[in-house]
Write a protein that holds these residues in place. Structure first.
Motif, mmCIF file in Angstrom:
data_model
loop_
_atom_site.group_PDB
_atom_site.id
_atom_site.type_symbol
_atom_site.label_atom_id
_atom_site.label_comp_id
_atom_site.label_asym_id
_atom_site.label_seq_id
_atom_site.Cartn_x
_atom_site.Cartn_y
_atom_site.Cartn_z
ATOM 1 N N CYS A 71 0.848 -1.198 0.000
ATOM 2 C CA CYS A 71 0.000 0.000 0.000
ATOM 3 C C CYS A 71 0.883 1.248 0.000
ATOM 4 O O CYS A 71 2.106 1.153 0.026
ATOM 5 N N ARG B 237 1.458 3.340 2.267
ATOM 6 C CA ARG B 237 2.265 3.450 3.484
ATOM 7 C C ARG B 237 3.456 2.490 3.480
ATOM 8 O O ARG B 237 4.447 2.735 4.166
ATOM 9 N N CYS B 238 3.348 1.356 2.740
ATOM 10 C CA CYS B 238 4.497 0.450 2.633
ATOM 11 C C CYS B 238 5.643 1.175 1.925
ATOM 12 O O CYS B 238 6.805 0.976 2.233
ATOM 13 N N CYS C 103 3.750 -2.671 8.342
ATOM 14 C CA CYS C 103 2.998 -1.521 7.816
ATOM 15 C C CYS C 103 1.806 -1.194 8.722
ATOM 16 O O CYS C 103 1.068 -2.092 9.157
ATOM 17 N N CYS D 290 -1.456 -2.192 6.149
ATOM 18 C CA CYS D 290 -1.673 -3.531 5.592
ATOM 19 C C CYS D 290 -0.825 -4.600 6.275
ATOM 20 O O CYS D 290 -0.842 -5.755 5.867
#
Ligand SMILES: [Zn+2]
Length: 471
Positions: free
Chosen positions: A230, A232-233, A315, A318
């Motif tokens: 995602c 944020r990853c 994360c 996710c």
């Protein structure tokens, strides 16, 4: 017969003639419509020859060039027809993206935006036009898209997507396109796609550069390492707010954002037509390593791909131990504004450290020696500036070494040690940071006034000189 009576009679006669003409027109229109119906039904199924094909005659014709591509075919076209895509942002990315999705026959297209069309949008936001200035962007875009393809459905979401509304909107669609231009919405949209299990096609563009990523694809549950990474990853932490430049500030070249929007549509069409979405056992690894596409409009080889890692175990959204849920997202428990460090209005200076544009006009017209420091970008300064202003861009100033005994290179040598310094920027935000820095570096120690012009050049244009061209 008097003159008034004669006129009255002529009006009556003309009215009767008008009624007769209206009736004649009504009959002619009815006859024409019958002819058109007859024409339209040619080649359409009749009671004698039932239609036995999966798409309608119009669809075969409309999508003829796309249907014969091996990666699409009739099965792909049927999947597109069944699919629904949400385009968040009806601007520079959203307009071309939605246009190609509509053209390709995506069955339902939702558009979300809270903005209205401005003249300065038109060089890149191709679904809008000059006659739609002031209209809601969502309505303007849907009007354009409907004329492009009237056979598909459109949904308007007039308003900004918030934590509270994201779930209800996003959960209705199969895939989401992030066509916004702000970090807070990027994190929010990505998080909502993770918890609602939707793939996300992300793009951004600024000046002559662009970025493209397909995220959360396949959209497997949180903690499943076979799902796609995602936002944020890839970007666990947002960039510091003072380094985030918007298109309004940094500028954008129309074709650059256009390319990125078109590529978003391409990725969406690939995903939807492939039939992989929702297929049992489909893994991120089946697609090869995840890639981030980088575009640069001003180099010999404009496209470059960077390999992305998969989902990060840790994360926030996710990962394995993620506590993010549909409920916690919807309740507003994640403060995106605070997370991205974006303060709605910068209030660093005290009122006595700021002057109004009209106060500065008096100073400029007087004879007191002073320095006006314009901290906007060189390009903005080049469009319009105030008499005698010295231009040192904000970023240059922030990087500059400062402290006791250091005289900045931009300081005019003949400026008296007590001559005031006024700082101006675009809308009165950067000027506050600069004023604070100049004061901290000791430039005001001889009793020199250092302050900024409240509201910046925007306020100057509003209150003093409306002719000032502004980008
Ligand atoms: Zn993630």
């Amino acid at each position: 017969m008097s003159a008034t009576e004669s006129l009255r009679l002529r009006i009556q006669a003309t009215e009767l003639e008008l009624d007769r003409l209206k009736e004649e027109l009504r009959q002619a229109e009815a006859a024409e419509a019958e002819d058109l119906d007859a024409e339209a039904s040619e080649g359409q199924p009749t009671d004698d020859t039932p239609w036995k094909w999966p798409l309608s005659a119009d669809e075969y014709e409309r999508y003829a060039r796309q249907l014969i591509i091996p990666q699409v075919g009739v099965p792909g076209q049927l999947r597109l027809k069944k699919a629904s895509v949400l385009v968040v942002g009806a601007g520079g990315l959203g307009c071309p993206a939605a246009a190609y999705l509509a053209g390709a026959g995506v069955g339902t297209i939702g558009l979300a935006d809270d903005d209205v069309v401005e003249v300065s949008n038109l060089h890149r936001q191709i679904a809008h036009s000059t006659d739609k200035v002031g209209m809601h962007k969502v309505d303007s875009a849907i009007q354009f898209l409907r004329s492009l393809n009237p056979t598909i459905a459109f949904r308007a979401h007039r308003g900004r997507i918030t934590s509270e509304t994201a779930g209800a909107i996003i959960s209705d669609y199969d895939l989401v396109l992030d066509c916004t231009d702000h970090p807070t919405s990027r994190y929010l949209i990505s998080d909502a796609c993770v918890v609602h299990g939707k793939p996300l096609v992300f793009a951004s563009a600024l000046q002559t550069h662009g970025q493209l990523m397909v995220m959360n694809y396949p959209p497997l549950p949180q903690g499943d390492p076979h799902g796609g990474p995602c936002y944020r990853c890839i970007f666990p932490k947002p960039s510091p707010p003072e380094t985030v430049t918007s298109c309004g500030e940094g500028g954008i070249l129309g074709p650059v954002v256009g390319v990125m929007g078109v590529l978003q549509a391409l990725e969406a069409i690939k995903i939807l037509a492939s039939g992989n979405l929702g297929r049992e056992g489909f893994k991120r690894e089946d697609l090869g390593p995840a890639q981030m596409l980088l575009f640069s409009g001003h180099v010999a080889a404009p496209f470059r791909s960077v390999r992305m890692a998969g989902r990060r175990k840790a994360c926030f959204a996710c990962g394995e131990a993620s506590g993010l849920t549909r409920e916690s997202l919807g309740s507003g428990s994640v403060d995106y504004i605070q997370f991205c460090g974006v303060v709605p209005a910068v209030e660093i200076l005290a009122p006595e450290e700021r002057i109004s544009p009209t106060q500065y006009r008096e100073i400029a017209e007087g004879s007191t020696k002073h320095l006006l420091l314009d901290v906007r970008q060189v390009e903005h300064f080049g469009v319009s500036s105030l008499d005698g202003a010295v231009n040192v861009p904000y970023r240059t100033l922030l990087r500059e070494e400062a402290g006791e005994g250091i005289v900045p290179a931009w300081m005019p040598p003949d400026l008296p040690a007590t001559a005031p310094i006024y700082v101006v920027c675009r809308q009165g935000e950067e000027s506050q940071y600069v004023t604070r820095k100049l004061k901290d570096s000791g430039l005001g120690r001889d009793g020199r006034f250092i302050g900024d012009i409240e509201g910046g050049m925007r306020a100057w244009k509003r209150d003093v000189d409306p002719t000032m061209p502004f980008t």
